[in-house]
Design a protein around this motif. Structure first.
Motif, mmCIF file in Angstrom:
data_model
loop_
_atom_site.group_PDB
_atom_site.id
_atom_site.type_symbol
_atom_site.label_atom_id
_atom_site.label_comp_id
_atom_site.label_asym_id
_atom_site.label_seq_id
_atom_site.Cartn_x
_atom_site.Cartn_y
_atom_site.Cartn_z
ATOM 1 N N ILE A 6 -37.804 61.221 97.984
ATOM 2 C CA ILE A 6 -36.732 60.615 97.210
ATOM 3 C C ILE A 6 -37.088 60.706 95.731
ATOM 4 O O ILE A 6 -37.898 59.923 95.220
ATOM 5 N N ILE A 7 -36.484 61.661 95.037
ATOM 6 C CA ILE A 7 -36.782 61.890 93.619
ATOM 7 C C ILE A 7 -35.855 60.993 92.799
ATOM 8 O O ILE A 7 -34.693 61.286 92.571
ATOM 9 N N GLY A 8 -36.407 59.858 92.381
ATOM 10 C CA GLY A 8 -35.616 58.847 91.695
ATOM 11 C C GLY A 8 -35.344 57.686 92.631
ATOM 12 O O GLY A 8 -34.240 57.546 93.155
ATOM 13 N N ALA A 9 -36.350 56.840 92.854
ATOM 14 C CA ALA A 9 -36.239 55.758 93.829
ATOM 15 C C ALA A 9 -35.676 54.495 93.196
ATOM 16 O O ALA A 9 -36.209 53.402 93.365
ATOM 17 N N GLY A 10 -34.578 54.651 92.446
ATOM 18 C CA GLY A 10 -33.906 53.499 91.857
ATOM 19 C C GLY A 10 -32.960 52.861 92.848
ATOM 20 O O GLY A 10 -33.269 52.729 94.027
ATOM 21 N N ALA A 11 -31.764 52.469 92.373
ATOM 22 C CA ALA A 11 -30.832 51.749 93.230
ATOM 23 C C ALA A 11 -30.432 52.581 94.447
ATOM 24 O O ALA A 11 -30.689 52.202 95.598
ATOM 25 N N VAL A 12 -29.822 53.736 94.214
ATOM 26 C CA VAL A 12 -29.371 54.577 95.322
ATOM 27 C C VAL A 12 -30.558 55.169 96.071
ATOM 28 O O VAL A 12 -30.643 55.101 97.306
ATOM 29 N N GLY A 13 -31.502 55.766 95.350
ATOM 30 C CA GLY A 13 -32.649 56.384 96.002
ATOM 31 C C GLY A 13 -33.481 55.382 96.783
ATOM 32 O O GLY A 13 -33.948 55.669 97.888
ATOM 33 N N GLY A 14 -33.662 54.186 96.216
ATOM 34 C CA GLY A 14 -34.431 53.170 96.919
ATOM 35 C C GLY A 14 -33.734 52.698 98.178
ATOM 36 O O GLY A 14 -34.380 52.479 99.216
ATOM 37 N N ASP B 207 -41.150 71.237 106.174
ATOM 38 C CA ASP B 207 -40.096 70.389 106.714
ATOM 39 C C ASP B 207 -39.650 69.310 105.727
ATOM 40 O O ASP B 207 -38.948 68.363 106.096
ATOM 41 N N ASP B 208 -40.044 69.446 104.454
ATOM 42 C CA ASP B 208 -39.637 68.467 103.447
ATOM 43 C C ASP B 208 -38.171 68.652 103.062
ATOM 44 O O ASP B 208 -37.671 69.780 102.968
ATOM 45 N N VAL B 209 -37.504 67.531 102.807
ATOM 46 C CA VAL B 209 -36.154 67.504 102.255
ATOM 47 C C VAL B 209 -36.237 66.765 100.928
ATOM 48 O O VAL B 209 -36.700 65.611 100.882
ATOM 49 N N LEU B 210 -35.813 67.403 99.853
ATOM 50 C CA LEU B 210 -35.824 66.778 98.537
ATOM 51 C C LEU B 210 -34.470 66.109 98.308
ATOM 52 O O LEU B 210 -33.429 66.762 98.402
ATOM 53 N N VAL B 211 -34.504 64.819 98.007
ATOM 54 C CA VAL B 211 -33.278 64.066 97.731
ATOM 55 C C VAL B 211 -33.283 63.715 96.253
ATOM 56 O O VAL B 211 -34.080 62.889 95.802
ATOM 57 N N LEU B 212 -32.419 64.367 95.491
ATOM 58 C CA LEU B 212 -32.360 64.163 94.049
ATOM 59 C C LEU B 212 -31.416 62.998 93.756
ATOM 60 O O LEU B 212 -30.198 63.126 93.871
ATOM 61 N N ALA B 213 -32.008 61.850 93.393
ATOM 62 C CA ALA B 213 -31.216 60.645 93.172
ATOM 63 C C ALA B 213 -31.360 60.112 91.749
ATOM 64 O O ALA B 213 -31.044 58.954 91.484
ATOM 65 N N VAL B 214 -31.812 60.965 90.825
ATOM 66 C CA VAL B 214 -31.853 60.563 89.419
ATOM 67 C C VAL B 214 -30.446 60.652 88.840
ATOM 68 O O VAL B 214 -29.563 61.310 89.396
ATOM 69 N N LYS B 215 -30.222 59.983 87.705
ATOM 70 C CA LYS B 215 -28.942 60.132 87.010
ATOM 71 C C LYS B 215 -28.807 61.583 86.536
ATOM 72 O O LYS B 215 -29.811 62.267 86.273
ATOM 73 N N THR B 216 -27.575 62.039 86.399
ATOM 74 C CA THR B 216 -27.353 63.451 86.088
ATOM 75 C C THR B 216 -28.026 63.862 84.789
ATOM 76 O O THR B 216 -28.525 64.990 84.666
ATOM 77 N N GLN B 217 -28.082 62.967 83.810
ATOM 78 C CA GLN B 217 -28.711 63.324 82.535
ATOM 79 C C GLN B 217 -30.211 63.573 82.674
ATOM 80 O O GLN B 217 -30.833 64.138 81.776
ATOM 81 N N ASP B 218 -30.799 63.158 83.794
ATOM 82 C CA ASP B 218 -32.227 63.389 84.034
ATOM 83 C C ASP B 218 -32.481 64.539 85.008
ATOM 84 O O ASP B 218 -33.635 64.782 85.409
ATOM 85 N N THR B 219 -31.426 65.260 85.368
ATOM 86 C CA THR B 219 -31.543 66.298 86.384
ATOM 87 C C THR B 219 -32.438 67.446 85.953
ATOM 88 O O THR B 219 -33.295 67.908 86.722
ATOM 89 N N GLU B 220 -32.251 67.951 84.749
ATOM 90 C CA GLU B 220 -33.020 69.116 84.309
ATOM 91 C C GLU B 220 -34.517 68.846 84.356
ATOM 92 O O GLU B 220 -35.295 69.698 84.782
ATOM 93 N N PRO C 253 -34.553 72.459 101.204
ATOM 94 C CA PRO C 253 -33.218 71.932 100.902
ATOM 95 C C PRO C 253 -33.296 70.845 99.842
ATOM 96 O O PRO C 253 -34.211 70.009 99.855
ATOM 97 N N LEU C 254 -32.343 70.867 98.932
ATOM 98 C CA LEU C 254 -32.241 69.874 97.870
ATOM 99 C C LEU C 254 -30.893 69.187 97.985
ATOM 100 O O LEU C 254 -29.850 69.832 97.855
ATOM 101 N N LEU C 255 -30.903 67.880 98.225
ATOM 102 C CA LEU C 255 -29.676 67.092 98.297
ATOM 103 C C LEU C 255 -29.446 66.401 96.961
ATOM 104 O O LEU C 255 -30.322 65.663 96.489
ATOM 105 N N CYS C 256 -28.289 66.615 96.356
ATOM 106 C CA CYS C 256 -27.965 65.983 95.079
ATOM 107 C C CYS C 256 -27.143 64.724 95.351
ATOM 108 O O CYS C 256 -25.920 64.782 95.505
ATOM 109 N N ALA C 257 -27.821 63.590 95.448
ATOM 110 C CA ALA C 257 -27.170 62.309 95.711
ATOM 111 C C ALA C 257 -26.878 61.636 94.381
ATOM 112 O O ALA C 257 -27.548 60.673 93.979
ATOM 113 N N GLN C 258 -25.874 62.147 93.677
ATOM 114 C CA GLN C 258 -25.594 61.751 92.311
ATOM 115 C C GLN C 258 -24.088 61.584 92.101
ATOM 116 O O GLN C 258 -23.286 62.160 92.834
#
Length: 344
Positions: A5-13, A71-84, A106-111
């Motif tokens: 979980i890349i960005g374990a804030g509100a949504v990621g957490g 077998d890792d799945v990357l879940v990108l849950a940072v705000k869009t301005q922090d994506t790069e 696989p990269l999931l963009c949960a944003q």
């Protein structure tokens, strides 16, 4: 599969905690005080069925894991301005057996918005979009809350830019065991643009506080109507309000949580935390961009984008502008449409 979980804030957490509670292997990625709190005390997730603490591996970047697993799945849950910044860090990370995360995982963009997945597709070969309908709040370092019941949220999944596959279905099955509904759809963009229209109100809430007064509600209707006109001109389809309501029904009802008051949405939370940035460029700014591309004036979304960025940059208090003042500025912005730019 292991979920990072890349960005374990509100949504990621909330997603990471629920997955961990369902028995899945989860790694949290966080920075600063939040990283320290997660490392020392675990993730505290407050939900209607109680408060749970998950002692999970916590890193601040890929170096903390060594080589990633196949077998890792990357879940990108940072705000869009922090994506790069996140893509810069995780794309080149090596994977066991050869290759990089950008090539193999696989990269999931949960944003919110639609731009993060487009950024990701420049680097990653296997990008999945997520339409996130998950009311969650960053309470304090180490703690997040999610007040939805009986489901924690609804997460539409699909490949980006379109289509579905077995990976999406396996991830959806894991999410559905973790108190989410996770429809796998080939036309994910319809749901994301519908969510974008609702997210246009985020800046109103961030600047003026809860959208409750008649003046604020009427302004939100005007802002959304401007967004609808832009999407229609661009030929972009979106799920109707009725379609969204029919899908959601009473599956995610917000319940009061002790010691975890429901704050505002993601933009309001950014101002409250004083992060110095906000996602308005990818919400109201997306409508402004499409309006310029397709010849549709967007004075209200232009105004909200500008105000939200000013509030974030200057670290102004969330909700500190009276709704009547914002309505006055909106009226002036609409009246000025068609006038030549002011001379310096």
């Amino acid at each position: 599969m292991r979920y990072i979980i890349i960005g374990a804030g509100a949504v990621g957490g909330a997603v990471g905690g629920r997955l961990a509670g369902a028995g899945h292997e989860v790694v949290l990625v966080a920075r600063g005080a939040h990283h320290a709190a997660l490392r020392d005390g675990g993730l505290r997730l407050r939900v209607p069925d109680g408060e749970f603490t998950y002692r999970l591996p916590v890193v601040d970047g890929p170096a903390g894991l060594g080589a990633l697993r196949a077998d890792d799945v990357l879940v990108l849950a940072v705000k869009t301005q922090d994506t790069e910044r996140a893509l810069d860090a995780w794309g080149p990370a090596p994977v066991e057996g050869g290759g990089t995360a950008a090539e193999r995982l696989p990269l999931l963009c949960a944003q919110n918005g639609v731009e993060g997945q487009r950024m990701a597709l420049r680097r990653f070969r296997h990008v999945y979009g997520v339409c996130v309908w998950l009311p969650a709040t960053f309470v304090e370092p180490g703690a997040v809350s999610a007040a939805g019941s009986p489901l924690t949220g609804i997460l539409h999944l699909g490949r980006y830019p379109h289509g579905t596959d077995g990976t999406a279905r396996r991830i959806a099955a894991d999410l559905e065991k973790a108190r989410f509904e996770a429809p796998v759809v080939p036309d994910l963009a319809r749901w994301q643009y519908a969510k974008l229209l609702s997210n246009l109100a985020n800046a109103v809430e961030a600047v003026t506080g809860p959208v409750e007064s008649e003046a604020a509600l009427a302004l939100v209707d005007r802002v959304r109507a401007e967004g609808v006109a832009v999407l229609d001109a661009a030929g972009i389809g979106y799920a109707s309000v009725a379609e969204q309501r029919a899908l959601r029904g009473d599956k995610v009802t917000l319940l009061p949580l002790p010691d975890a008051p429901r704050g505002g949405g993601s933009s309001w939370q950014s101002l409250t935390r004083g992060t110095g940035s906000i996602e308005a460029d990818y919400l109201n700014g997306e409508i402004a961009l499409l309006g310029r591309l397709h010849g549709v004036p967007t004075p209200l979304n232009d105004l909200l984008q500008r105000l939200a960025n000013t509030y974030a940059r200057e670290r102004r208090e969330a909700g500190s502008m009276p709704p009547e003042e914002l309505v006055r500025l909106a009226d002036e912005a609409e009246a000025a449409v068609g006038k030549p730019p002011a001379q310096p």
